[in-house]
Design a protein around this motif. Structure first.
Motif, short mmCIF file in Angstrom:
data_model
loop_
_atom_site.label_atom_id
_atom_site.label_comp_id
_atom_site.label_asym_id
_atom_site.label_seq_id
_atom_site.Cartn_x
_atom_site.Cartn_y
_atom_site.Cartn_z
N UNK A 1 13.69 0.68 38.97
CA UNK A 1 13.86 -0.17 37.80
C UNK A 1 14.55 0.55 36.65
N UNK A 2 14.18 1.80 36.41
CA UNK A 2 14.77 2.54 35.30
C UNK A 2 16.26 2.78 35.54
N UNK A 3 16.63 3.12 36.77
CA UNK A 3 18.04 3.33 37.08
C UNK A 3 18.81 2.02 36.99
N UNK B 1 19.34 1.26 33.39
CA UNK B 1 20.35 2.17 32.84
C UNK B 1 21.75 1.74 33.26
N UNK B 2 21.89 1.30 34.51
CA UNK B 2 23.20 0.82 34.96
C UNK B 2 23.66 -0.41 34.19
N UNK B 3 22.73 -1.34 33.93
CA UNK B 3 23.07 -2.54 33.15
C UNK B 3 23.47 -2.15 31.73
N UNK C 1 22.93 7.82 31.92
CA UNK C 1 23.70 8.34 33.04
C UNK C 1 22.82 9.18 33.97
N UNK C 2 21.91 9.96 33.41
CA UNK C 2 21.03 10.77 34.25
C UNK C 2 20.06 9.91 35.06
N UNK C 3 19.50 8.88 34.43
CA UNK C 3 18.62 7.97 35.17
C UNK C 3 19.39 7.24 36.26
N UNK C 4 20.62 6.81 35.94
CA UNK C 4 21.45 6.13 36.94
C UNK C 4 21.77 7.08 38.09
N UNK C 5 22.11 8.32 37.78
CA UNK C 5 22.40 9.29 38.82
C UNK C 5 21.20 9.58 39.71
N UNK C 6 20.01 9.68 39.10
CA UNK C 6 18.80 9.90 39.90
C UNK C 6 18.55 8.73 40.84
#
Length: 381
Positions: free
Chosen positions: A43-45, A48-50, A366-371
């Protein structure tokens, strides 16, 4: 002891199964679908993407969204603090508005002191005509999403030492700071994939030479290397050329980690049967790398890109904050933060630190999306 009875449904197969269930049952789910189903559980990623998608769409229309032009000055409102948007005045609903202000000079500290004039209600205007601008430097326009009242002011995040709206300049700065990350990553990925791919596929003396160059570059401290590379750019270059130069420098200095990751992947994949079959059929090395090897770990490259862009943004912010990166009249987040380099300014005008907030938020996103991408791709590559 008797075994429990098994229940078998006699109902006919329901063709209206979810797409995911149908694909999993039939075995037709592609790698991208599997990654997407796994990613949306994070959910967090996903949030973050949105957020990042919304921000990158916003910078396309920043001239329309910003209340003021990036260079508009109000000499009567220098170092003005942020204005609070209100809805009610004396118990009556007015709609979004701000109070007018009066200014007095504190003769002890020589600080401008602004106070709200509760009798001066200034309703905000929406989809209105305001400061003129040149949309993407191509089309003239003056329509804004929100404008101050006629003969009024609207400084959501205050103003700087020249009376320029900080909120508008943050929006304009987002276009520079966020695109420099994308362009820098593109440069880094081209160098990393090409050099690392050739080193991993060919091996031998070429691989050894590339590894020694990478070790030398990685042994040099990054900030002094940034400073040296930025200092060699002539002072008479135009801001746009400096922007391209900073982008190229960030890309040049960040390809080494990706090159090593690509090399290690290709060393493992080049002995696979399908690679040997392509070689026996006469396929050239560039085609084998591009069509057969790189797609095998493309998900890893996507995750690496989302983790590399924050480093690019921080690199531009650092160089510009130190005065060796982008320079006015270009507005980037690093350039805006140069206004808050002294303790006195921070103590008296803390709103000048607001440009640091989007830097933190975007880097975390970006870090949450990358994870999330890495966790989603790990089981499938």
């Amino acid at each position: 002891m008797t075994a429990p009875e098994h229940f078998v449904s006699t109902e006919p197969f329901d063709p209206n199964l979810l797409e995911a269930d149908q694909d999993l049952v039939s075995g037709h789910a592609s790698q991208l679908k599997l990654i997407w189903w796994q990613f949306r559980r994070h959910r967090l990623a996903l949030a973050s993407g949105i957020l990042l998608l919304a921000v990158y769409l916003l910078i396309l229309i920043v001239e329309f969204v910003a209340p003021y032009n990036v260079r508009t000055r109000d000499v009567d409102n220098i170092y003005a603090p942020p204005q609070q948007v209100r809805l009610f005045h004396e118990g009556s609903f007015v709609g979004p508005f701000v109070y007018g202000r009066t200014m007095a000079l504190d003769m002890t500290t020589l600080k401008r002191v602004y106070s709200d004039d509760l009798g001066d209600v200034q309703p905000l205007r929406f989809f209105c005509h305001g400061d003129s601008y040149r949309f993407w430097n191509l089309v003239d326009g003056d329509v804004h999403l929100v404008c101050p009242a006629r003969e009024g002011q609207f400084f959501l995040l205050g103003t700087d030492r020249l009376g320029r709206d900080v909120f508008s300049r943050i929006l304009y700065g987002a276009r520079i700071s966020l695109t420099i990350g994308l362009l820098g990553v593109t440069t880094s990925f081209v160098l990393g994939i090409v050099i690392g791919g050739l080193a991993g596929y060919w091996g031998g003396w070429f691989d050894m030479a590339v590894q020694r160059v990478i070790e030398v570059l990685q042994s040099i401290p990054s900030i002094p290397l940034w400073l040296a590379m930025a200092a060699i750019m002539p002072a008479d270059w135009s801001p746009f050329v400096v922007y391209l130069g900073i982008t190229f420098i960030l890309g040049l200095l960040d390809w080494t980690g990706l090159a090593r990751a690509v090399r290690s992947k290709l060393l493992a994949l080049r002995e696979e049967d399908y690679v040997l079959a392509a070689q026996m059929m006469g396929a050239k090395s560039p085609r084998i790398i591009a069509r057969h090897l790189i797609p095998g770990f493309l998900s890893h490259l996507i995750a690496s890109a989302t983790l590399t862009i924050p480093g690019m943004i921080l690199g531009e912010t650092t160089l510009s904050f130190l005065g060796l990166g982008l320079r006015p009249p270009i507005a980037s987040w690093g350039v805006l933060l140069t206004e808050a380099r002294t303790v006195n300014v921070i103590a008296l005008y803390p709103w000048l630190l607001f440009p640091a907030v989007p830097v933190i938020v975007i880097i975390l996103a970006f870090n949450f999306l990358g994870d999330g991408l890495r966790d989603a791709a790990d089981p499938y590559h």
